[in-house]
Motif scaffolding. Structure first.
Motif, PDB file in Angstrom:
ATOM      1  N   ALA A 155      10.563 -14.304 -10.602  1.00  0.00           N
ATOM      2  CA  ALA A 155      12.004 -14.060 -10.564  1.00  0.00           C
ATOM      3  C   ALA A 155      12.546 -13.750 -11.949  1.00  0.00           C
ATOM      4  N   ALA A 156      12.094 -14.514 -12.946  1.00  0.00           N
ATOM      5  CA  ALA A 156      12.580 -14.305 -14.308  1.00  0.00           C
ATOM      6  C   ALA A 156      12.189 -12.936 -14.842  1.00  0.00           C
ATOM      7  N   LEU A 157      11.049 -12.433 -14.378  1.00  0.00           N
ATOM      8  CA  LEU A 157      10.556 -11.127 -14.823  1.00  0.00           C
ATOM      9  C   LEU A 157      11.032  -9.994 -13.910  1.00  0.00           C
ATOM     10  N   GLY A 158      11.881 -10.334 -12.938  1.00  0.00           N
ATOM     11  CA  GLY A 158      12.444  -9.316 -12.056  1.00  0.00           C
ATOM     12  C   GLY A 158      11.470  -8.752 -11.050  1.00  0.00           C
ATOM     13  N   LYS A 159      10.478  -9.538 -10.667  1.00  0.00           N
ATOM     14  CA  LYS A 159       9.449  -9.057  -9.754  1.00  0.00           C
ATOM     15  C   LYS A 159       9.674  -9.563  -8.337  1.00  0.00           C
ATOM     16  N   GLN A 160       9.520  -8.672  -7.369  1.00  0.00           N
ATOM     17  CA  GLN A 160       9.370  -9.072  -5.985  1.00  0.00           C
ATOM     18  C   GLN A 160       7.917  -9.464  -5.777  1.00  0.00           C
ATOM     19  N   VAL A 161       7.695 -10.504  -4.987  1.00  0.00           N
ATOM     20  CA  VAL A 161       6.339 -10.959  -4.679  1.00  0.00           C
ATOM     21  C   VAL A 161       5.931 -10.370  -3.332  1.00  0.00           C
ATOM     22  N   VAL A 162       4.858  -9.618  -3.323  1.00  0.00           N
ATOM     23  CA  VAL A 162       4.421  -8.910  -2.122  1.00  0.00           C
ATOM     24  C   VAL A 162       3.041  -9.415  -1.698  1.00  0.00           C
ATOM     25  N   LEU A 163       2.961  -9.910  -0.478  1.00  0.00           N
ATOM     26  CA  LEU A 163       1.672 -10.348   0.059  1.00  0.00           C
ATOM     27  C   LEU A 163       1.229  -9.359   1.142  1.00  0.00           C
ATOM     28  N   TRP A 164       0.779  -9.820   2.261  1.00  0.00           N
ATOM     29  CA  TRP A 164       0.257  -8.916   3.290  1.00  0.00           C
ATOM     30  C   TRP A 164       0.288  -9.608   4.630  1.00  0.00           C
ATOM     31  N   SER A 165       0.076  -8.849   5.697  1.00  0.00           N
ATOM     32  CA  SER A 165       0.053  -9.411   7.044  1.00  0.00           C
ATOM     33  C   SER A 165      -1.219  -9.068   7.810  1.00  0.00           C
ATOM     34  N   VAL A 166      -1.975  -8.074   7.348  1.00  0.00           N
ATOM     35  CA  VAL A 166      -3.249  -7.710   7.982  1.00  0.00           C
ATOM     36  C   VAL A 166      -4.336  -7.714   6.912  1.00  0.00           C
ATOM     37  N   ASP A 167      -5.332  -8.582   7.106  1.00  0.00           N
ATOM     38  CA  ASP A 167      -6.420  -8.730   6.129  1.00  0.00           C
ATOM     39  C   ASP A 167      -7.764  -8.541   6.826  1.00  0.00           C
ATOM     40  N   PRO A 168      -8.385  -7.366   6.680  1.00  0.00           N
ATOM     41  CA  PRO A 168      -9.688  -7.138   7.305  1.00  0.00           C
ATOM     42  C   PRO A 168     -10.847  -7.741   6.528  1.00  0.00           C
ATOM     43  N   LEU A 184      -7.176  -2.160  13.069  1.00  0.00           N
ATOM     44  CA  LEU A 184      -6.582  -1.522  14.248  1.00  0.00           C
ATOM     45  C   LEU A 184      -6.200  -2.525  15.326  1.00  0.00           C
ATOM     46  N   ARG A 185      -6.912  -3.634  15.394  1.00  0.00           N
ATOM     47  CA  ARG A 185      -6.604  -4.661  16.395  1.00  0.00           C
ATOM     48  C   ARG A 185      -5.349  -5.462  16.032  1.00  0.00           C
ATOM     49  N   ASN A 186      -5.077  -5.588  14.759  1.00  0.00           N
ATOM     50  CA  ASN A 186      -4.006  -6.487  14.319  1.00  0.00           C
ATOM     51  C   ASN A 186      -2.746  -5.804  13.806  1.00  0.00           C
ATOM     52  N   VAL A 187      -2.790  -4.508  13.618  1.00  0.00           N
ATOM     53  CA  VAL A 187      -1.636  -3.825  13.041  1.00  0.00           C
ATOM     54  C   VAL A 187      -0.475  -3.792  14.016  1.00  0.00           C
ATOM     55  N   ARG A 188       0.726  -3.911  13.460  1.00  0.00           N
ATOM     56  CA  ARG A 188       1.972  -3.830  14.209  1.00  0.00           C
ATOM     57  C   ARG A 188       2.965  -3.036  13.362  1.00  0.00           C
ATOM     58  N   PRO A 189       4.082  -2.574  13.923  1.00  0.00           N
ATOM     59  CA  PRO A 189       5.100  -1.937  13.085  1.00  0.00           C
ATOM     60  C   PRO A 189       5.517  -2.873  11.949  1.00  0.00           C
TER      61      PRO A 189
END
Length: 228
Positions: A155-168, A184-189
């Motif tokens: 936050a102090a460095l102005g960064k958004q923290v980005v993770l993930w939802s599909v991990d093959p 392909l089995r786990n992907v969603r919009p």
């Protein structure tokens, strides 16, 4: 390579906790949202992301596949690899992809002091900026490891923290077919797909990409870019 150290040990530790975490909506914060709701417009958008590069062996191959299908992606790069292979980072940016921060040497940031976290992020920012002309707006902490120190420093460095939802789990080299089917089995919009273009042999990832992209396109998906 330093960023390989502890990968298997740490990956299992954090994978369950981050399964539903997609993208930070404010600097330093990570918000858990249902994957299907991640795209506010309701369109079928997914996000390809690649970690641990740049790699002279595999990043250009990933870029070639993306160019062939007219797809853009987000690359979370390790600072020491940017320093070692600056021209590859420049190539990623020239081809229109987003280049973001994945720390300097791929440590578990939650085990570091605040000053050490700051150093990991700012050194990587400097290396990426020198090759792209842009300072990354997003941070993906290695292994998805977060605590209050990492959040506050982001936050102090102005960064958004980005993770993930599909991990093959492509880093484990489970086979090209396994990587394809797990995505392909786990992907969603709205899915944020985690893959790797560095940190080891990524031939299976490269081989899986054409089927993943072409199948998702056939299903009506488009590909978005994070952290512009």
């Amino acid at each position: 390579m330093a960023l390989r150290i502890g990968r298997r040990r740490a990956a299992g530790r954090f994978r369950t906790a981050i399964g539903a975490l997609v993208v930070a909506l404010t600097a330093g914060a990570v918000v858990a949202v249902p994957v299907a709701e991640a795209d506010a417009a309701g369109s079928k958008v997914v996000y390809l992301t690649f970690d641990d590069g740049p790699s002279t062996a595999y990043t250009p191959k990933v870029l070639n596949v993306l160019a062939r299908y007219g797809v853009q992606a987000t690359f979370f790069e390790v600072g020491q690899e940017v320093s070692a292979h600056p021209s590859v980072t420049s190539q990623v940016a020239r081809q229109g992809h987003s280049v973001q921060n994945h720390s300097w040497s791929h440590p578990d940031l939650s085990r570091l002091s605040a000053s050490a976290v700051t150093s990991q992020v700012t050194r990587t920012d400097k290396a990426i900026r020198a090759q792209t002309g842009r300072t990354p707006s997003c941070l993906r902490p290695p292994y998805g490891s977060l605590n209050s120190t990492v959040r506050s420093r982001a936050a102090a460095l102005g960064k958004q923290v980005v993770l993930w939802s599909v991990d093959p789990q492509d880093w484990a080299r489970p086979g090209t077919g396994a990587i394809e089917s797990r995505v392909l089995r786990n992907v969603r919009p709205g899915s944020v797909i985690l893959m790797h273009d560095g940190g080891g042999n990524r031939g299976q990832t490269v081989d899986a990409l054409p089927t993943i992209i072409s199948t998702l396109k056939a299903r009506g998906y488009t590909f978005g870019v994070l952290c512009r």
